[in-house]
Design a protein around this motif. Structure first.
Motif, mmCIF file in Angstrom:
data_model
loop_
_atom_site.group_PDB
_atom_site.id
_atom_site.type_symbol
_atom_site.label_atom_id
_atom_site.label_comp_id
_atom_site.label_asym_id
_atom_site.label_seq_id
_atom_site.Cartn_x
_atom_site.Cartn_y
_atom_site.Cartn_z
ATOM 1 N N LYS A 13 0.843 -1.198 0.000
ATOM 2 C CA LYS A 13 0.000 0.000 0.000
ATOM 3 C C LYS A 13 0.881 1.251 0.000
ATOM 4 C CE LYS A 13 -4.030 -2.178 0.828
ATOM 5 N NZ LYS A 13 -5.296 -2.043 0.071
ATOM 6 N N ILE A 14 0.366 2.286 -0.648
ATOM 7 C CA ILE A 14 0.993 3.609 -0.592
ATOM 8 C C ILE A 14 -0.053 4.567 -0.036
ATOM 9 C CG2 ILE A 14 2.047 5.493 -1.885
ATOM 10 C CD1 ILE A 14 3.009 3.433 -3.918
ATOM 11 N N ILE A 15 0.289 5.237 1.054
ATOM 12 C CA ILE A 15 -0.653 6.100 1.762
ATOM 13 C C ILE A 15 -0.238 7.553 1.571
ATOM 14 C CG2 ILE A 15 -1.723 6.606 3.982
ATOM 15 C CD1 ILE A 15 -0.764 3.749 4.838
ATOM 16 N N PRO A 112 -11.987 -4.140 -9.467
ATOM 17 C CA PRO A 112 -11.966 -3.419 -8.190
ATOM 18 C C PRO A 112 -10.996 -2.245 -8.261
ATOM 19 C CG PRO A 112 -11.789 -5.794 -7.850
ATOM 20 C CD PRO A 112 -11.586 -5.550 -9.318
ATOM 21 N N GLY A 113 -11.390 -1.110 -7.709
ATOM 22 C CA GLY A 113 -10.545 0.076 -7.741
ATOM 23 C C GLY A 113 -9.294 -0.082 -6.896
ATOM 24 N N ARG A 114 -8.283 0.691 -7.258
ATOM 25 C CA ARG A 114 -7.014 0.626 -6.525
ATOM 26 C C ARG A 114 -6.891 1.701 -5.453
ATOM 27 N NH1 ARG A 114 -2.230 -0.853 -10.919
ATOM 28 N NH2 ARG A 114 -3.201 -2.766 -11.720
ATOM 29 N N ILE A 115 -7.807 2.658 -5.412
ATOM 30 C CA ILE A 115 -7.652 3.696 -4.391
ATOM 31 C C ILE A 115 -8.821 3.685 -3.415
ATOM 32 C CG2 ILE A 115 -6.296 5.161 -5.922
ATOM 33 C CD1 ILE A 115 -8.690 7.071 -6.022
ATOM 34 N N ILE A 116 -8.478 4.045 -2.189
ATOM 35 C CA ILE A 116 -9.441 4.252 -1.111
ATOM 36 C C ILE A 116 -9.315 5.707 -0.693
ATOM 37 C CG2 ILE A 116 -10.067 3.647 1.260
ATOM 38 C CD1 ILE A 116 -8.646 0.930 0.743
ATOM 39 N N VAL A 117 -10.443 6.413 -0.616
ATOM 40 C CA VAL A 117 -10.446 7.798 -0.154
ATOM 41 C C VAL A 117 -11.211 7.836 1.162
ATOM 42 C CG1 VAL A 117 -11.023 10.191 -0.696
ATOM 43 C CG2 VAL A 117 -10.392 8.617 -2.541
ATOM 44 N N ARG A 118 -10.512 8.144 2.241
ATOM 45 C CA ARG A 118 -11.130 8.146 3.560
ATOM 46 C C ARG A 118 -12.030 9.374 3.740
ATOM 47 N NH1 ARG A 118 -9.951 2.988 5.232
ATOM 48 N NH2 ARG A 118 -7.744 2.680 5.705
ATOM 49 N N ILE A 174 -5.402 6.014 -0.023
ATOM 50 C CA ILE A 174 -4.589 4.801 -0.015
ATOM 51 C C ILE A 174 -4.624 4.169 -1.403
ATOM 52 C CG2 ILE A 174 -4.269 2.524 1.016
ATOM 53 C CD1 ILE A 174 -5.680 3.597 3.512
ATOM 54 N N TYR A 175 -3.441 3.931 -1.945
ATOM 55 C CA TYR A 175 -3.301 3.294 -3.256
ATOM 56 C C TYR A 175 -2.797 1.877 -3.058
ATOM 57 C CZ TYR A 175 -1.242 2.170 -7.816
ATOM 58 O OH TYR A 175 -0.891 1.550 -8.996
#
Length: 260
Positions: A13-15, A112-118, A174-175
């Motif tokens: 993961k890259i944050i 499925p997407g690769r990024i999460i946006v909190r 998060i990528y």
């Protein structure tokens, strides 16, 4: 498609962390069902426990995806309801679907997407500053507006709630690293950074054409975590500080090399 082609290796993961600053008032509506006499016509979304305004990650992620689709001039081929069209395909090389995901449906390939946006919460400093300002509301301000009938010139007053100018929110994106290809990782990270810059020159939330929703992103940290980090390998992580926007290029290159 063969089973081996559907594998999605998890390499780490890259944050990305930083601050989002409101340069103008911002309104992200709660979609309330009640209309109280003397109350606000359009309130902002709030945490139900603390009553603090927050920015849903879906608001930023949706704006980023929309801008990327338009930048790439992709066809809006999927109807999402409520009059909203978007782009989705089953091509894993599609930059938009690779980052944000796509539901291919019965005959397509789900991506499925690769990024999460909190979700973004207000900083402690902003809460302390806003608690000292008397607006009649908790952490927010009233904005009174009129819409005018073009024929009769009759006014239709309304009251909107806004997060005041200068309010800061902590943000985290998060990528998920699935590729060993440094160039692919670079491209995805560059797109994330560029899209944040594009949002700065666009708007976030509602009523942007009337001056709402001008925001600024201060990226502070890129933290890379190889998959071994989650098994206790403390050497499997790397944190890079971003001091100026110009630093992002070098930081992205170094982070992609760490995973390459």
């Amino acid at each position: 498609m063969a089973n081996e082609d559907r594998r999605r290796p998890l390499r780490g993961k890259i944050i990305l962390r930083g601050l989002m600053v409101c340069d103008t008032g911002m309104h992200i509506g709660a979609g309330g069902n009640n209309l109280d006499i003397g109350g606000i016509d359009s309130p902002v979304v709030r945490d139900p426990l603390t009553r603090e305004p927050y920015v849903p990650g879906s608001s930023l992620k949706g704006k980023m995806r929309s801008l990327l689709e338009r930048q790439l001039n992709l066809p809006f081929n999927r109807y999402g309801g409520n009059g909203v069209y978007r782009h989705e395909c089953s091509n894993r090389k599609c930059l938009a679907c690779r980052l944000f995901g796509a539901a291919g449906g019965r005959d397509g390939d789900n991506i499925p997407g690769r990024i999460i946006v909190r979700d973004m919460s207000m900083t402690k400093e902003s809460k302390e500053r806003l608690s000292e300002i008397e607006t009649g509301l908790q952490y927010t301000e009233w904005k009174f507006e009129n819409s005018l009938d073009r024929v009769t010139a009759a006014a239709n007053p309304r009251q909107l709630e806004r997060v005041p100018r200068g309010t800061e929110f902590d943000f985290e994106i998060i990528y998920t690293v699935e590729s060993e290809d440094e160039e692919e990782i670079k491209k995805d990270l560059y797109n994330i950074v560029q899209l944040l810059r594009m949002v700065e020159d666009d708007t976030l939330g509602g009523h942007g054409s009337r001056g709402y929703g001008k925001v600024r992103f201060n990226l502070n940290i890129f933290e890379g975590r190889l998959i071994g980090f989650y098994s206790g390998d403390t050497g499997a992580s790397k944190s890079l500080e971003v001091k100026t926007p110009e630093d992002c290029t070098g930081v992205v290159d170094e982070m992609a090399e760490f995973f390459g």
